[in-house]
Enzyme design. Structure first.
Site, PDB file in Angstrom:
ATOM      1  N   ARG A 123       6.800   5.331  -8.320  1.00 58.53           N
ATOM      2  CA  ARG A 123       5.359   5.733  -8.041  1.00 58.53           C
ATOM      3  C   ARG A 123       5.849   7.340  -7.220  1.00 58.53           C
ATOM      4  O   ARG A 123       6.138   8.735  -7.108  1.00 58.53           O
ATOM      5  CB  ARG A 123       6.114   5.469  -6.659  1.00 58.53           C
ATOM      6  N   SER A 168      -3.690   6.339   3.704  1.00 53.05           N
ATOM      7  CA  SER A 168      -1.617   6.804   3.842  1.00 53.05           C
ATOM      8  C   SER A 168      -1.402   6.626   5.228  1.00 53.05           C
ATOM      9  O   SER A 168      -1.373   8.104   5.027  1.00 53.05           O
ATOM     10  CB  SER A 168      -1.643   7.217   2.370  1.00 53.05           C
ATOM     11  N   GLN A 170       1.976   6.493   4.701  1.00 53.12           N
ATOM     12  CA  GLN A 170       3.381   7.471   4.807  1.00 53.12           C
ATOM     13  C   GLN A 170       2.584   8.896   4.683  1.00 53.12           C
ATOM     14  O   GLN A 170       3.801   9.758   5.072  1.00 53.12           O
ATOM     15  CB  GLN A 170       3.403   6.914   3.397  1.00 53.12           C
ATOM     16  N   ASP A 320       0.757  -4.776   3.264  1.00 51.82           N
ATOM     17  CA  ASP A 320       1.410  -5.523   2.172  1.00 51.82           C
ATOM     18  C   ASP A 320       1.716  -6.972   2.453  1.00 51.82           C
ATOM     19  O   ASP A 320       2.143  -7.315   2.052  1.00 51.82           O
ATOM     20  CB  ASP A 320       2.905  -4.605   3.349  1.00 51.82           C
TER      21      ASP A 320
HETATM   22  C1  S3P Z   1       4.477   2.087   5.387  1.00 52.15           C
HETATM   23  C2  S3P Z   1       2.652   2.991   4.889  1.00 52.15           C
HETATM   24  C3  S3P Z   1       2.456   1.852   3.966  1.00 52.15           C
HETATM   25  C4  S3P Z   1       3.123   0.724   3.239  1.00 52.15           C
HETATM   26  C5  S3P Z   1       4.812   0.902   3.774  1.00 52.15           C
HETATM   27  C6  S3P Z   1       4.907   0.922   4.819  1.00 52.15           C
HETATM   28  C7  S3P Z   1       4.835   3.025   6.853  1.00 52.15           C
HETATM   29  O1  S3P Z   1       1.736   2.551   2.321  1.00 52.15           O
HETATM   30  O2  S3P Z   1       2.563   0.232   2.362  1.00 52.15           O
HETATM   31  O3  S3P Z   1       4.652  -0.855   3.443  1.00 52.15           O
HETATM   32  O4  S3P Z   1       6.042   3.152   7.384  1.00 52.15           O
HETATM   33  O5  S3P Z   1       4.214   4.358   6.736  1.00 52.15           O
HETATM   34  P1  S3P Z   1       1.018   3.693   2.372  1.00 52.15           P
HETATM   35  O6  S3P Z   1       1.107   4.897   3.243  1.00 52.15           O
HETATM   36  O7  S3P Z   1       1.228   4.460   0.867  1.00 52.15           O
HETATM   37  O8  S3P Z   1      -0.447   2.844   2.700  1.00 52.15           O
END
Ligand code: S3P
Length: 439
Positions: A123, A168, A170, A320
């Site tokens: 990833r 994102s 994250q 998700d």
């Molecule tokens: C998440 C953010 C999402 C999601 C992941 C959990 C998080 O990812 O798909 O399962 O807890 O911040 P992305 O930030 O890559 O979109």
């Protein structure tokens, strides 16, 4: 690998309770692990991903103990006082642990190595490497910007203003976590809103964080060199786990299932809206607040679903949930079209390719495009199921396994899934709850 065939169980009835929210559980352990003093967490999701975060926080010096009643007690290490991990941090399958903890290390005078399983090691990490390098961290990643990687934090780090090039949570959270131990104010600019659990919970732990809107964008400013205060957190149920049962009860005739304790933060509730647009019969009961997040019980009854064109603007609020939404579409009347879903190609698996292949094998009519799937539904007729001797490839992706389990409930001959082990990353009680609801 543990294979399993999921077959029609009869209507889903009664009441189930979904486990704690994965995103909120990660953050609760991280922030409690940074706060000086004792925090208690109840309702924590005890899935493999979250346990990877707990193990990493222990390596950083937090004291984390689980009591027999399921309460987690955390004595944090303190922002600015993290210990250097003695071993590589094993992130398993968890992108959230990896990206958020990279942010945390980036502004501390420590070096950490991050490793993960085959899925996580494919990833993209450049999306966090770029802003963290701007803040002064030095990162040596594997070719293509992937794990394993080594990150040397900068102390002091440099505050930045960072506009997210991809929607994102994250990446947003990684920069905000780095900002916690950075002098001055670190800003993240979000053109498209993503889940806001980091902002909500960091404020609860006493960080100074301002959120403003400018020209349609959200700007989050965190004041650095923060002292986090301990806090008790109750983790609400995970809407992304509830999603499998929302779709299952909607597509299996005769179902009338109540799912208790479902988090309904607007940045996560897109699936509920889309299922309702398709004609689902879902009512919210006893709307309340748990741990600073809106929660309700959902009563889901079988309904005849109709295919729709899904507004790509809803994608971040159900990012998700697309794998299981594709299953709902495969059983609906007419055509469902999705677009703007390039991000699904870099999740635990390439979810567009994985679901197109899995649903086709189970007898659905699916076209794959660069940025989405087009699905012709059966109009409520069960799918045929996987051919004898064949099984769907899970590709180390929990949500592919659970989505195809749901498809199996609405199939003539059952859907065989090659590996159910990844389900333990986010929803260890899934198989038991499925049996319970189907009895
Ligand atoms: C998440 C953010 C999402 C999601 C992941 C959990 C998080 O990812 O798909 O399962 O807890 O911040 P992305 O930030 O890559 O979109």
């Amino acid at each position: 690998m543990t294979s399993h065939t999921f077959a029609h169980l009869g209507p889903l009835r009664g009441t189930i309770r979904v486990p704690g929210d994965k995103s909120i559980s990660h953050r609760a352990l991280m922030f409690a692990g940074l706060a000086v003093g004792r925090s208690r967490i109840t309702g924590l999701l005890e899935g493999e991903d979250v346990l990877a975060t707990a193990a990493a926080m222990r390596q950083f010096g937090a004291d984390i103990i689980r009591s027999d009643d399921g309460t987690w007690t955390v004595h944090g290490a303190g922002v600015g006082s993290l210990l250097e991990p003695k071993q590589a941090l094993d992130m398993g399958n968890s992108g959230t642990s990896t990206r958020l903890l990279m942010g945390l290390v980036a502004s501390h005078a420590i070096t950490a190595t991050f490793v993960g399983d085959a899925s996580l090691s494919g990833r993209p990490m450049n999306r966090v490497i770029a802003p963290l390098a701007q803040m002064g961290a030095s990162i040596e990643a594997s070719p293509g910007g992937t794990l394993p990687l080594m990150l040397r934090g900068a102390a002091p780090a440099v505050p930045i203003a960072y506009r997210l090039p991809v929607a994102s949570a994250q990446v947003k959270s990684a920069v905000l976590l780095a900002g916690l131990n950075t002098p001055g104010i670190t800003r993240v600019i979000e053109p498209v809103p993503t889940r806001d659990h980091t902002e909500r919970m960091l404020t609860g732990f006493g960080a100074k964080l301002d959120v403003t809107q400018e020209g349609g964008e959200r700007i989050i400013a965190i004041h650095g060199e923060a002292d986090l205060k301990p806090m008790d957190v109750t983790v609400p149920g995970d809407p992304s786990s509830a999603a499998f049962f929302m779709v299952a009860a909607s597509i299996v005739p005769g179902s009338d299932l109540t799912i208790r304790n479902v988090g309904l933060n607007p940045t996560r509730a897109g699936l509920l809206e889309v299922l309702r647009q398709m004609g689902a019969n879902i009512t919210e009961v006893d709307a309340r607040e748990v741990g600073g997040e809106p929660v309700a019980d959902l009563r889901v009854r079988h309904a005849n679903l109709t295919g729709i064109d899904i507004d790509p603007a809803l994608a971040p609020s159900m990012i998700d949930e697309f794998p299981v939404l594709f299953v709902a579409a495969a059983l609906a009347s007419g055509t469902t079209r999705t677009t703007g879903l390039e991000e699904l190609r870099v999740k635990e698996s390439d979810r567009l390719a994985a679901m197109a292949a899995a649903l086709r094998l189970a007898g659905a009519r699916v076209e794959e495009h660069e940025d989405g799937l087009t699905i012709q539904g059966t109009g409520g007729e069960p799918l045929s199921g996987t051919p004898a001797g064949a099984s769907v490839a899970t590709r180390l992706d929990h949500r592919i396994a659970m989505s195809m389990a749901v498809a199996g409930l609405a199939s003539r001959h059952g859907v065989s899934v090659d590996d159910t082990a990844p389900i333990n990353t986010s929803f260890p009680t899934f198989m038991g709850l499925l049996e319970e609801a189907g009895q």
